[in-house]
Scaffold this active site. Sequence first.
Site, PDB file in Angstrom:
ATOM      1  N   TYR A 229       0.844  -1.202   0.000  1.00  0.00           N
ATOM      2  CA  TYR A 229       0.000   0.000   0.000  1.00  0.00           C
ATOM      3  C   TYR A 229       0.881   1.255   0.000  1.00  0.00           C
ATOM      4  O   TYR A 229       0.709   2.162  -0.826  1.00  0.00           O
ATOM      5  CB  TYR A 229      -0.930  -0.029   1.215  1.00  0.00           C
ATOM      6  CG  TYR A 229      -1.634   1.282   1.454  1.00  0.00           C
ATOM      7  CD1 TYR A 229      -2.496   1.810   0.496  1.00  0.00           C
ATOM      8  CD2 TYR A 229      -1.413   2.008   2.630  1.00  0.00           C
ATOM      9  CE1 TYR A 229      -3.136   3.034   0.713  1.00  0.00           C
ATOM     10  CE2 TYR A 229      -2.054   3.223   2.844  1.00  0.00           C
ATOM     11  CZ  TYR A 229      -2.910   3.729   1.880  1.00  0.00           C
ATOM     12  OH  TYR A 229      -3.519   4.944   2.093  1.00  0.00           O
TER      13      TYR A 229
ATOM     14  N   PHE B 252      -1.950  10.887   8.221  1.00  0.00           N
ATOM     15  CA  PHE B 252      -1.681   9.897   9.251  1.00  0.00           C
ATOM     16  C   PHE B 252      -3.010   9.132   9.417  1.00  0.00           C
ATOM     17  O   PHE B 252      -3.590   8.752   8.408  1.00  0.00           O
ATOM     18  CB  PHE B 252      -1.058  10.574  10.480  1.00  0.00           C
ATOM     19  CG  PHE B 252       0.418  10.810  10.203  1.00  0.00           C
ATOM     20  CD1 PHE B 252       0.812  11.663   9.167  1.00  0.00           C
ATOM     21  CD2 PHE B 252       1.404  10.121  10.883  1.00  0.00           C
ATOM     22  CE1 PHE B 252       2.161  11.814   8.837  1.00  0.00           C
ATOM     23  CE2 PHE B 252       2.753  10.275  10.556  1.00  0.00           C
ATOM     24  CZ  PHE B 252       3.130  11.118   9.540  1.00  0.00           C
TER      25      PHE B 252
ATOM     26  N   HIS C 183     -10.213  -0.895  10.122  1.00  0.00           N
ATOM     27  CA  HIS C 183      -9.615   0.199  10.897  1.00  0.00           C
ATOM     28  C   HIS C 183      -9.994   0.118  12.370  1.00  0.00           C
ATOM     29  O   HIS C 183     -11.078  -0.342  12.730  1.00  0.00           O
ATOM     30  CB  HIS C 183      -9.999   1.546  10.290  1.00  0.00           C
ATOM     31  CG  HIS C 183      -9.346   1.766   8.969  1.00  0.00           C
ATOM     32  ND1 HIS C 183     -10.041   2.093   7.836  1.00  0.00           N
ATOM     33  CD2 HIS C 183      -8.056   1.663   8.595  1.00  0.00           C
ATOM     34  CE1 HIS C 183      -9.187   2.190   6.826  1.00  0.00           C
ATOM     35  NE2 HIS C 183      -7.983   1.937   7.259  1.00  0.00           N
TER      36      HIS C 183
ATOM     37  N   ILE D 184      -6.900  -7.139  19.150  1.00  0.00           N
ATOM     38  CA  ILE D 184      -5.699  -6.313  19.338  1.00  0.00           C
ATOM     39  C   ILE D 184      -4.560  -7.036  18.644  1.00  0.00           C
ATOM     40  O   ILE D 184      -4.163  -8.132  19.058  1.00  0.00           O
ATOM     41  CB  ILE D 184      -5.391  -6.111  20.833  1.00  0.00           C
ATOM     42  CG1 ILE D 184      -6.551  -5.361  21.490  1.00  0.00           C
ATOM     43  CG2 ILE D 184      -4.082  -5.367  21.010  1.00  0.00           C
ATOM     44  CD1 ILE D 184      -6.338  -5.048  22.962  1.00  0.00           C
TER      45      ILE D 184
ATOM     46  N   ARG E 248      -0.453   5.474  16.991  1.00  0.00           N
ATOM     47  CA  ARG E 248      -0.835   6.184  15.769  1.00  0.00           C
ATOM     48  C   ARG E 248      -1.267   7.610  16.093  1.00  0.00           C
ATOM     49  O   ARG E 248      -1.695   7.900  17.209  1.00  0.00           O
ATOM     50  CB  ARG E 248      -2.024   5.474  15.074  1.00  0.00           C
ATOM     51  CG  ARG E 248      -1.713   4.090  14.544  1.00  0.00           C
ATOM     52  CD  ARG E 248      -0.797   4.167  13.326  1.00  0.00           C
ATOM     53  NE  ARG E 248      -0.521   2.858  12.747  1.00  0.00           N
ATOM     54  CZ  ARG E 248       0.503   2.082  13.117  1.00  0.00           C
ATOM     55  NH1 ARG E 248       1.331   2.461  14.051  1.00  0.00           N
ATOM     56  NH2 ARG E 248       0.707   0.917  12.509  1.00  0.00           N
TER      57      ARG E 248
HETATM   58  N1  UDP Z   1      -5.675  -2.485  14.985  1.00  0.00           N
HETATM   59  C1  UDP Z   1      -6.084  -3.374  15.965  1.00  0.00           C
HETATM   60  N2  UDP Z   1      -7.341  -3.928  15.839  1.00  0.00           N
HETATM   61  C2  UDP Z   1      -8.165  -3.631  14.788  1.00  0.00           C
HETATM   62  C3  UDP Z   1      -7.735  -2.741  13.804  1.00  0.00           C
HETATM   63  C4  UDP Z   1      -6.469  -2.184  13.932  1.00  0.00           C
HETATM   64  O1  UDP Z   1      -5.361  -3.664  16.913  1.00  0.00           O
HETATM   65  O2  UDP Z   1      -9.292  -4.175  14.742  1.00  0.00           O
HETATM   66  C5  UDP Z   1      -4.358  -1.820  15.107  1.00  0.00           C
HETATM   67  C6  UDP Z   1      -3.448  -2.045  13.925  1.00  0.00           C
HETATM   68  O3  UDP Z   1      -2.648  -3.183  14.110  1.00  0.00           O
HETATM   69  C7  UDP Z   1      -2.643  -0.735  13.883  1.00  0.00           C
HETATM   70  C8  UDP Z   1      -3.566   0.295  14.531  1.00  0.00           C
HETATM   71  O4  UDP Z   1      -4.586  -0.434  15.192  1.00  0.00           O
HETATM   72  O5  UDP Z   1      -1.499  -0.862  14.668  1.00  0.00           O
HETATM   73  C9  UDP Z   1      -4.214   1.198  13.517  1.00  0.00           C
HETATM   74  O6  UDP Z   1      -4.731   0.386  12.487  1.00  0.00           O
HETATM   75  P1  UDP Z   1      -5.698   0.922  11.364  1.00  0.00           P
HETATM   76  O7  UDP Z   1      -6.056  -0.245  10.487  1.00  0.00           O
HETATM   77  O8  UDP Z   1      -6.824   1.685  11.995  1.00  0.00           O
HETATM   78  O9  UDP Z   1      -4.815   1.975  10.570  1.00  0.00           O
HETATM   79  P2  UDP Z   1      -3.386   1.818   9.840  1.00  0.00           P
HETATM   80  O10 UDP Z   1      -2.407   2.479  10.784  1.00  0.00           O
HETATM   81  O11 UDP Z   1      -3.116   0.371   9.609  1.00  0.00           O
HETATM   82  O12 UDP Z   1      -3.558   2.583   8.575  1.00  0.00           O
END
Ligand code: UDP
Length: 321
Positions: free
Chosen positions: A140, A168, A186, A204, A218
Amino acid sequence: MILVTGGAGYIGSVTVERLLEAGEEVVVLDNLFRGHREAVPSSVPFYRGNIGDIELVARITRAHSIDACIHFAALAYVGESVSEPSRYFENNVEQGSALLRALLGAGVRQIVFSSTCAVYGEPREIPISEQHPQQPVNPYGWSKLFMERMLEGYDKAHSLRFVALRYFNAAGATEQHGERHQPETHLIPNVLSAAIGSTAAVDIFGNDYPTPDGTPVRDYVHVADLAAAHLLSLRYLSEGGCSQSINLGNGNGYSVLEVIETARAITERPIPVRSQPARCGDPSILIADATKARELLGWSPRYSELSEILRSDWEWRIKNS
Ligand code: UDP
């Protein structure tokens, strides 16, 4: 008139909403693969199709006098890009390249491009400025970086001017539009779905990252603030600004566990969690240095606190559940 690709998607539909409020004329191109037709007002000319359909893009540019394009349309799941990279290179890069050719052919030379902090990869320093080395850790991120490089090439050769906005973590909702992807990967929508009870628990992904509580950190930024940055970028380009890559974030980092705790406080509901292995391609910490957005575009995010961002999504979700 502004052509918005992906205007039926999450950030696209909020940006269309803001463009209309600002009195801009808008036309939307979206294939509705993960977007929603009803997210685009019926007053807006809508074309269902792929960004790589050169004839369709040529038809749109002939039918409307397009001054600039905001290009959102793309696949945007990190995990999916790791397991199915070819889809990301075909959709985001091959079709993105065709779109740029068609726009150049039609004389459209101002582009706001929806990029991502995933172009940086695993950070070498925090916060991440635009000068940080670009070494994506998933397809991606590479697909967005290839597009940035293409835009730079077209700038040098054909005076196309662009702003690549490196988001971000987009989150939150406006009164009309919120995040609803199918499937939803997400974090915040998944956390709030568990609070509502439409899913049993939040997964998680990983608990031994090199972060204070072991879960990834994040920088969450409100979708309305992202939309505002697109309008500022259009203005910057129309005033003759040269091409730029610009980070959009609040500069605050929250771990997965902190997001869940904040959501529990706001929703006053239990949010069950399940431990899962880490997802491939997830960097440990992503926090923006967004000084450039503030100084160059005059961007000042209205939602700087995670709790406000979560609350906006929660209110929208309760209203629409
Ligand atoms: N994440 C999580 N459980 C979920 C979705 C995401 O623990 O159901 C974690 C994921 O591993 C990442 C963070 O939350 O570290 C943000 O993930 P997201 O998919 O929202 O955004 P990304 O940073 O991947 O674009």
